[in-house]
Design an enzyme around this catalytic site. Sequence first.
Site, PDB file in Angstrom:
ATOM      1  N   LYS A  53       1.204  -3.850  11.589  1.00  0.00           N
ATOM      2  CA  LYS A  53      -0.020  -4.008  10.755  1.00  0.00           C
ATOM      3  C   LYS A  53       0.036  -5.555  10.134  1.00  0.00           C
ATOM      4  O   LYS A  53       1.119  -6.176  10.318  1.00  0.00           O
ATOM      5  CB  LYS A  53      -0.020  -3.014   9.508  1.00  0.00           C
ATOM      6  CG  LYS A  53       1.247  -3.138   8.715  1.00  0.00           C
ATOM      7  CD  LYS A  53       0.977  -2.057   7.439  1.00  0.00           C
ATOM      8  CE  LYS A  53       2.376  -2.224   6.613  1.00  0.00           C
ATOM      9  NZ  LYS A  53       2.775  -3.389   5.991  1.00  0.00           N
ATOM     10  N   LYS A  82       6.551  -1.085   3.673  1.00  0.00           N
ATOM     11  CA  LYS A  82       6.712  -2.546   4.197  1.00  0.00           C
ATOM     12  C   LYS A  82       5.825  -3.454   3.304  1.00  0.00           C
ATOM     13  O   LYS A  82       4.944  -2.935   2.995  1.00  0.00           O
ATOM     14  CB  LYS A  82       6.250  -2.275   5.857  1.00  0.00           C
ATOM     15  CG  LYS A  82       7.424  -1.747   6.665  1.00  0.00           C
ATOM     16  CD  LYS A  82       8.637  -2.321   6.651  1.00  0.00           C
ATOM     17  CE  LYS A  82       9.663  -1.268   7.435  1.00  0.00           C
ATOM     18  NZ  LYS A  82      10.156  -0.167   6.608  1.00  0.00           N
ATOM     19  N   ASP A  83       6.296  -4.749   3.770  1.00  0.00           N
ATOM     20  CA  ASP A  83       5.394  -5.532   2.600  1.00  0.00           C
ATOM     21  C   ASP A  83       3.927  -5.885   3.352  1.00  0.00           C
ATOM     22  O   ASP A  83       3.633  -5.624   4.264  1.00  0.00           O
ATOM     23  CB  ASP A  83       6.152  -7.134   2.810  1.00  0.00           C
ATOM     24  CG  ASP A  83       7.599  -7.048   2.551  1.00  0.00           C
ATOM     25  OD1 ASP A  83       8.346  -6.701   3.249  1.00  0.00           O
ATOM     26  OD2 ASP A  83       7.545  -7.610   1.243  1.00  0.00           O
ATOM     27  N   ARG A  84       3.216  -6.114   2.276  1.00  0.00           N
ATOM     28  CA  ARG A  84       1.721  -6.200   2.649  1.00  0.00           C
ATOM     29  C   ARG A  84       1.589  -7.867   3.301  1.00  0.00           C
ATOM     30  O   ARG A  84       0.871  -7.979   4.401  1.00  0.00           O
ATOM     31  CB  ARG A  84       0.944  -6.607   1.191  1.00  0.00           C
ATOM     32  CG  ARG A  84      -0.557  -6.747   1.585  1.00  0.00           C
ATOM     33  CD  ARG A  84      -1.462  -6.397   0.578  1.00  0.00           C
ATOM     34  NE  ARG A  84      -0.991  -7.741  -0.576  1.00  0.00           N
ATOM     35  CZ  ARG A  84      -1.517  -8.921  -0.639  1.00  0.00           C
ATOM     36  NH1 ARG A  84      -2.490  -9.234   0.402  1.00  0.00           N
ATOM     37  NH2 ARG A  84      -1.338  -9.674  -1.398  1.00  0.00           N
ATOM     38  N   GLN A 169       9.690  -8.100  -5.164  1.00  0.00           N
ATOM     39  CA  GLN A 169       8.570  -7.230  -4.987  1.00  0.00           C
ATOM     40  C   GLN A 169       8.383  -5.786  -5.317  1.00  0.00           C
ATOM     41  O   GLN A 169       7.717  -5.156  -5.623  1.00  0.00           O
ATOM     42  CB  GLN A 169       7.905  -7.096  -3.213  1.00  0.00           C
ATOM     43  CG  GLN A 169       9.241  -6.790  -2.449  1.00  0.00           C
ATOM     44  CD  GLN A 169       9.985  -7.948  -1.829  1.00  0.00           C
ATOM     45  OE1 GLN A 169      10.498  -8.641  -2.642  1.00  0.00           O
ATOM     46  NE2 GLN A 169      10.312  -7.906  -0.428  1.00  0.00           N
TER      47      GLN A 169
END
Length: 349
Positions: A53, A82-84, A169
């Site tokens: 992604k 998971k990070d954006r 985050q």
Amino acid sequence: MSELPRWQRCLDATLGAPKPGQYRARPEDFLVDEQLDFTPEAHGEHLWLRLEKRNQTTLDVVRSLSRICGVTPRDIGYSGMKDRIAVTRQWLSVHLPGRDAPGELDASLEALGIKVLEKARHPRKLKRGVHRTNGFILRLTGEAVQAEDFERRWQALCEHGVPNYFGPQRFGSEGRNLQRAQALLARGWRKRDDRQGMMLSTARSFLFNELLSARLADGTWNRPIAGDTLMLEGTQSVFTIDATDGNLLARAEALDVHPTGVLWGVGSGGAEAQSKAAAHEAQLPRRHPALCEGLEKSGVKSARRALRMRLTQPQLRWEPEGVLLSFALPRGSFATAVIGELIDHPDMA
């Protein structure tokens, strides 16, 4: 508490504060690859998908899969969040008993910017926290990368380890997640108000970072002290020591064992602070009584987390515009904790 504190860095004492730099200027500058230590069994009620992604959170992908496959979000499993702003690869599972995946699944996901890399059936749902490591490829640029001490900083982290801070985050923009967690714990935590447990995790992460910063300040974050609970490198196995000796100090120097800190919950702080390690942890309820009390009332159980993480397979490659770093970290560790030792960036303040 409107702002997060500036927690201690490990390299400031020897190399000074890092110079300004940039990271994640675009998603392709922050690649994450989640690694399991097993493979799906090729049969069963759950369809496992290894997906790539970009510019989406894991929960965004869960919602997309739920809609396309006609299942509830509870029918979808994943190991880690998971990070954006990144390109990330991870496994997710979809409960599809007695039926195939929709024929348009791959194309529908592709239209949303999600690539299907692998598919396999498995008897069980993918559970949280079962992956072993995350691999990272990061591009850093700016004044910090051009500084003559950059490679020395990198080598010091490779040789001696990195403070295992929860990354910024976890706390949200301007610490808003922590403010929400404080408010929720103050009125009494309820599952319906925090379905994913993120507010509990935010509060525990903040307290852990406070403890780690205190041990960085007195130089004990990377070496055992009396009363420590130590964690073996590469495992979650822990053991408590009454005192240190030459063998334990040598193992810590070799990154074979790491001191741990408490993830606050039921059972934390029960013993008198008679050891150096316990005395550090006893400061948390004194400094943050509402958070500690709220966590205990929520029923979440106390746990341990290593104060230090080891970079595995670290590599550095120079590029015309900056530097490309690659390494792997244990699950639950944050690449931003590594970045914060190498560059000064507003995210790390």
